[in-house]
Design a protein around this motif. Sequence first.
Motif, PDB file in Angstrom:
ATOM      1  N   THR A   1       0.836  -1.201   0.000  1.00 60.03           N
ATOM      2  CA  THR A   1       0.000   0.000   0.000  1.00 60.03           C
ATOM      3  C   THR A   1       0.868   1.246   0.000  1.00 60.03           C
ATOM      4  O   THR A   1       0.554   2.236  -0.673  1.00 60.03           O
TER       5      THR A   1
ATOM      6  N   ASP B   1      -5.700  -0.898  -5.180  1.00 61.47           N
ATOM      7  CA  ASP B   1      -5.191  -1.575  -3.976  1.00 61.47           C
ATOM      8  C   ASP B   1      -6.202  -2.620  -3.548  1.00 61.47           C
ATOM      9  O   ASP B   1      -7.236  -2.325  -2.974  1.00 61.47           O
ATOM     10  N   GLU B   2      -5.884  -3.857  -3.835  1.00 58.12           N
ATOM     11  CA  GLU B   2      -6.775  -4.977  -3.531  1.00 58.12           C
ATOM     12  C   GLU B   2      -8.211  -4.670  -3.914  1.00 58.12           C
ATOM     13  O   GLU B   2      -9.099  -4.604  -3.074  1.00 58.12           O
TER      14      GLU B   2
HETATM   15 MG   LIG Z   1      -2.258  -2.673   2.100  1.00 55.46          MG
END
Ligand SMILES: [Mg+2]
Lengths: 817, 247
Positions: free
Chosen positions: B67, B188-189
């Motif tokens: 991240t 992000d994911e």
């Molecule tokens: Mg993360």
Amino acid sequence: MQTLWQDLRYGVRMLLKQPGFTLIAVGTLAISIGANTAIFSAINALLLRPLPVENLDRVVSSYALREGFDPFGSSFLEYAAYRDRSHCFVSSGVATQHSFNLTGQREPERARGANVMADYLITLGVRPLLGRAFSADDDRPGGPPVALIGYGFWKKHFAGNIGVIGQSLNLDGRTYNVLGVMPQGFDLPGAAEIWIPLQTNIENLPLTERAATSHEIVARLKAGVSVKQADVELKAIARQLEQEYPNFRRGWSVKVISLRQDLLGDLEGRVRKALFALVGGVGFLLLICCANIANLQLARGIVRQRELALRGALGAGRCRLVRQLLTESMLLALVGGAGGLLLANWLVPALAMLNPIRGLSLGEFLHNFELDQRVLAFAVVTTLLTGVLFGLLPALKATGAHELMSRIKETDHRSGGAGSARRWFHGLIIAEIAIALTLLVCGGLMVQSFQRLQRVDLGFNPENLLTLKMALPASKYSQYRQRIAFTDQLPERMRNVPGVLSAGITTNIPLEREIAYDAIFNVEGRPPPNPNEVPITSHRIVTPDYLETLGVTLIKGRLISKNDRAEMLPVVVVSQEFARQAWPGEDAIGKRVRRIRAGQTFPWMTVVGVVKDVKEDRFNYRINRPVWYVPYAQVENDFPVNLIIRTAIDPNSLTAAVREAIHSVDADQPISNVMTMNTNLSTVLVTERFGAVLMGTLAISGLLLASIGLFGVMAYSVSQRTGEIGLRVALGAQAKHVLGLILGQGVKLILWGVGIGLAVAWGATQLLVSLLFETKAADPMTFASIALLLISVSLLACFFPVRRALSVDPMIALRSE
Amino acid sequence: MNSNELTETQPTNVVNGNGVHPLIRLAGVTKVFLTDEVETHALSGIHLDIREGEYISIAGPSGCGKTTLLSILGLLDTPSEGSYALKGHEVANLSFADRARVRNREIGFIFQSFNLIGDLSVFENVELPLTYRGMSAGDRKALVTEALERVGMAHRGKHLPSQLSGGQQQRVAVARALAGRPAILLADEPTGNLDSRNGEAVMQLLRELHQGGATICMVTHDERFAQHADRTVHLFDGQIVEDRMAA
Ligand SMILES: [Mg+2]
Ligand SMILES: Nc1ncnc2c1ncn2[C@@H]1O[C@H](COP(=O)(O)OP(=O)(O)OP(=O)(O)O)[C@@H](O)[C@H]1O
């Protein structure tokens, strides 16, 4: 009981867990409840508390009126007519204020008192504490010399001795036997301490005396008769009197007011209006406070939704949850209420110092604001009501969730607070701002009006003036030349006192709280005036040097001089307003005027000077009335005299020396009302000062509370929207966009509040019209500047929340789980 | 100098093998967090070039710095050391406002939790970044409609996010990310909050976008989804331990 205890314990824990919230809430509550309680204590003392008059609210008093003039006392002529012809009253009585020279004790002293008809005390329903009241026999002409004394007088002069009955008193050189002692605090009429019977057969008096307007009438209404009805009936009787005695009564009417209103010195009803305006004001403050706390509670309710949902899941019914939340609110209200009482305890004496009433009578009751049982009960009820008011809505909102799922989803959506709750926040805050604006406008107008009243040109210089009153006893000064000799000598003697610049004598000090004399006049060369428009002037009989000492401004001609003696040409100095009314557009100097009075002829007086208007009348402070000043040596009179002294130093420091100088002229001369002119003036605008100071304070408090409220809502909203703001910044929002977003929300609330507030204020100020002086109720400047002030302060309240919004880290968008 | 422009610092030697600037070049990027006197080296000495049209997935164990890396790429955070050039322009010295502008124009974000604004309709959510550009309403409408059509959500424009399923919401979030035609999409994911079927659908969408020419950099835990990318970067303890092109 068990659950209540549980709720309480849990409530205490919740409140302690959020000390910031609790502190703000309790503080706001304490301020509002304290202010409400303090103002109620004033209402209680002035309007509600029982006074030592039986069934006070059924008693009325009457004033003789002439269009456009001060209220006058009543005449025996009227009294007899009202007594015989009216059907409104159970009983009525008349009294004449009379100050006695009390001698034979220590220093000669002046004591306020009255000649009263036996029926006067009966109508008021007061009975002596000791001894007996006047009987019909005491009151017949030629009756015995008897007197009743007041409670304070008894304590002071007889050390509260029960054996006082039958003892003697020397009043005005005559001996009276004490018949009884009146109950504590009773002092009607006019702060009397001594009462003697009137002993007059009205019907046998000459008409001029019967028509003299120097008495006070009280009457007790029959059951079911209103003050209004009595007023209408007496007005009709007054019209009959105009027909029957045109020479004396033409142009006279009457006004009946309740005795309580009379006691407040409130003929125009301003005190009552000011009090109601203040009640409105504190009520508004309380509403702002409730809205504030309701908002905080709503916010907490949203935060606590999980807790509440859990409790619900564990089987608590909505009722149970509402009760839990209400218990907390009540707890908060009670703590705030206790704080409010503490505050009120401290505010009430300050309020009493600002006492709004001008009346003299029953001061012991009317000036004594206190936290008595009634006030305490009021505080408790207000507190409980407040608790319900600010607690119920949030409790219902917080527990009203049916679809828990949608709520959980909602929190995930970065919304700015649960939708419907936000509408409530916004509604409440708009209401707060609107109310605060209304308060501010009302306060602003009243403060302005008061300031204008204070800046009114008095026509003289009130600084460094000492004044005192002397009644010249008939025993020593029965001859007019004796009185002239005294008034000639005294100012001379005063000038030798170090620190004294000059001194003079007048029959009435400007704006004093005593009976002021007026005269009807006639202008030479004008047709005898229409009897319904009799010109009246303030009638001041003055020694040379008086006008210089007072510091008036000479516009034209000269002031009264030492040469204006009895044998010389009768002269008069008039005020500008007098000249304007008598000789519009002409030069007054050299013109002649004369006093007129039935059964008497007065000489023509030549105008030798015109002075700038002087405020002479307390009641007519707001306008300029005609005044004339005539030389003491030329106008025979037996009025009490007032010495005024212009000093080079603090006038208070000279009182002893001045007394000494007076007693060097006449060792037995009683002196009363020793005070500075500024002290006298400070009692003139009491109602206005009371209104202005209080309304101003309420308005500022309202502004503060509303700002705190707005701050709270904005701060809460920003904290709720942190995620949203972070997301927007991550998506490229600039500082200006975030500013626009948050400030825009604040500005929208402010503008709505201000808009609604302006409308409400416009309506509210219409109710203030009669309280305002030279200030328009719809004054656009006031409205505009107040709106601006409110907008600036509210924007300031948004400052910290906005700053916080601007510093939100966009990373929050990535980091939320 | 106009501060709106990216600063050109390495005019000559940033040329890649095939003769163009890489879209993104990270050189020696380090990120150190200081909390309570504890230093966390979230990233250390990262060298990474991303070319236009690449589809990169970043993988690695929890806490390895994925991240953090994405936030630096997305100009949400600044490196402690090292340089970051976007389209050949150094971004280190950009002002706050310029960074916001670059984020808005060059970068499209897709977050793990869909991060839609609950008070705004689907259409308005997608429109949001475009409004920050001061674009006219007509242009915005065209771009938003096009983006919503790309993700198959054009018919739900007037709905509020709470009226959509999770997978639909993420598709709207993808539409928002690509509506402004950014140089690169950062995700992000993006499937972290979705069940496997919805996750698969979003992955399919990203693959289609990639085939249409978009540059995508996606963080994922899931090996299966990582295989959608044509290049996988493995992070461990803040360092790149493997940089593998798909076969
Ligand atoms: Mg993360
Ligand atoms: N703001 C911060 N302050 C301090 N330390 C931080 C901060 N942000 C990240 N870290 C630390 O940096 C390291 C890398 O964090 P990062 O969020 O990049 O991990 P990640 O690979 O995304 O993990 P995950 O797969 O769990 O999302 C972690 O050890 C984390 O604790």
